[in-house]
Design a protein around this motif. Sequence first.
Motif, PDB file in Angstrom:
ATOM      1  N   ARG A 104      12.825   7.291   4.988  1.00  0.00           N
ATOM      2  CA  ARG A 104      12.638   6.268   3.952  1.00  0.00           C
ATOM      3  C   ARG A 104      11.546   5.266   4.311  1.00  0.00           C
ATOM      4  O   ARG A 104      11.435   4.203   3.703  1.00  0.00           O
ATOM      5  CB  ARG A 104      13.939   5.530   3.649  1.00  0.00           C
ATOM      6  N   GLU A 105      10.735   5.597   5.296  1.00  0.00           N
ATOM      7  CA  GLU A 105       9.568   4.756   5.582  1.00  0.00           C
ATOM      8  C   GLU A 105       8.646   4.764   4.372  1.00  0.00           C
ATOM      9  O   GLU A 105       8.410   5.802   3.751  1.00  0.00           O
ATOM     10  CB  GLU A 105       8.827   5.281   6.808  1.00  0.00           C
ATOM     11  N   ILE A 106       8.099   3.600   4.044  1.00  0.00           N
ATOM     12  CA  ILE A 106       7.206   3.446   2.896  1.00  0.00           C
ATOM     13  C   ILE A 106       5.859   2.942   3.382  1.00  0.00           C
ATOM     14  O   ILE A 106       5.783   2.033   4.207  1.00  0.00           O
ATOM     15  CB  ILE A 106       7.789   2.454   1.872  1.00  0.00           C
ATOM     16  N   TRP A 107       4.781   3.542   2.878  1.00  0.00           N
ATOM     17  CA  TRP A 107       3.452   3.035   3.164  1.00  0.00           C
ATOM     18  C   TRP A 107       2.578   3.164   1.931  1.00  0.00           C
ATOM     19  O   TRP A 107       2.815   3.979   1.048  1.00  0.00           O
ATOM     20  CB  TRP A 107       2.818   3.721   4.372  1.00  0.00           C
ATOM     21  N   THR A 108       1.564   2.320   1.887  1.00  0.00           N
ATOM     22  CA  THR A 108       0.670   2.252   0.727  1.00  0.00           C
ATOM     23  C   THR A 108      -0.391   3.333   0.808  1.00  0.00           C
ATOM     24  O   THR A 108      -1.054   3.499   1.835  1.00  0.00           O
ATOM     25  CB  THR A 108      -0.003   0.869   0.644  1.00  0.00           C
ATOM     26  N   ILE A 109      -0.577   4.054  -0.308  1.00  0.00           N
ATOM     27  CA  ILE A 109      -1.666   5.029  -0.422  1.00  0.00           C
ATOM     28  C   ILE A 109      -2.926   4.340  -0.917  1.00  0.00           C
ATOM     29  O   ILE A 109      -4.010   4.520  -0.364  1.00  0.00           O
ATOM     30  CB  ILE A 109      -1.272   6.170  -1.370  1.00  0.00           C
ATOM     31  N   ALA A 110      -2.796   3.551  -1.978  1.00  0.00           N
ATOM     32  CA  ALA A 110      -3.955   2.870  -2.552  1.00  0.00           C
ATOM     33  C   ALA A 110      -3.490   1.640  -3.308  1.00  0.00           C
ATOM     34  O   ALA A 110      -2.409   1.648  -3.915  1.00  0.00           O
ATOM     35  CB  ALA A 110      -4.730   3.802  -3.491  1.00  0.00           C
ATOM     36  N   GLU A 111      -4.297   0.585  -3.266  1.00  0.00           N
ATOM     37  CA  GLU A 111      -3.991  -0.630  -4.014  1.00  0.00           C
ATOM     38  C   GLU A 111      -4.819  -0.643  -5.295  1.00  0.00           C
ATOM     39  O   GLU A 111      -5.985  -1.031  -5.287  1.00  0.00           O
ATOM     40  CB  GLU A 111      -4.272  -1.860  -3.155  1.00  0.00           C
ATOM     41  N   PHE A 112      -4.220  -0.178  -6.362  1.00  0.00           N
ATOM     42  CA  PHE A 112      -4.808  -0.271  -7.701  1.00  0.00           C
ATOM     43  C   PHE A 112      -3.720   0.041  -8.712  1.00  0.00           C
ATOM     44  O   PHE A 112      -2.584   0.377  -8.346  1.00  0.00           O
ATOM     45  CB  PHE A 112      -6.037   0.635  -7.855  1.00  0.00           C
TER      46      PHE A 112
END
Length: 370
Positions: free
Chosen positions: A241-249
């Motif tokens: 359940r680790e979450i990380w950002t792919i792209a900020e848009f």
Amino acid sequence: MRKGSRFAAEGLWHTDRETGARVRQVTSAGAISHPTYFLQSAFLPGDREIFFTSYRSGPPQLFLADYPEGDILQLTGGAAVHPFSALLVPGGEDLVFTRGREIWALRLKTLDERRIFTLSEGQLGECSISNDGEWLTSAFQSGGRRGLAVGRTDGTLWREIPFPRTVIHPQFHPLEPEWIEFAGDPAPRMHRVRRDGKGLECLYEHSNDEFVVHETFLGRTGDLVFTVWPRLLARMDWTTREIWTIAEFNAWHIAPDRAGERILCDTNHPDRGLHIVDAATGARRPVCLTEASSQGSQWSRSRYALAEDFAAAHSRAGAGEGVLSWMEAPTDTVYGPQWTHPHPSWSSDESKAAFASDRTGTTQVYVVEL
């Protein structure tokens, strides 16, 4: 206009003014027409035919168009189908869809229909099928009861899995078909449950002000991707359940490819058209404009709709109360009308993308070459 009726081809080409991509407008009749939901491909194997929903004969029915040119065939008739419920069964011979409180299978070659499941009362939403073609699930509402209906495609072993809130977008895990991921509306959004009803759990606790939407599986990786509207596109590890950002848009409706390497999406507030995002790096490239109106008051508010939002919207529309977002009602001005949203999806060979747009004043089916 009845089941089995044929109509002349309606298509035309244009070149996207921003990217130069070739875009085919598949339909042009004076009635709403749109592809299936962004979670499903609208193309048959070989990409020579595309199925879609149209209101041209009255209530929403399913149609099949030759691609890029050719006749249009009406697949269903009679009572309305759920306009965003149709999906192709693995193997490409049948479509599955919901109609009221029933799930049906349609044999494309003969147009024969077979009833798979009937809910005792209430209404069913969009469907999902396991990759092995053996299991189906659909969200349901029946009086004050809500949840998932799950069973075999041969009509056996159906059961109801209750849930205390509205359920939308149920999806089978691509690698572990005993698991179903689904959205609860409103927050917290992402949940999973085994198809036997055991193991129900929330995957991510968040408040109503964190607008998590349109979660789906990242191809065959088994991980999830979702948007935090309208800030970013994120990935969740199914196991940790680790979450990380792919792209900020402002990615909106998202459709990963089968390998989980690329993510097709539309955008809104502002509308920047369709994009393809590299799942590993977050790099993105524009595909084409959609110029869809993308209606819905909630998409400018960055939070989920609550009961008072629905009541106010339905009062303004003269529709009364009780319309749920997953019913895709045309009068719903909170999250829709859904047919004003592009909802892009990949073609079978992932060389094209289908989407909807009301750029001409009436929603039509479009295909862009990638």
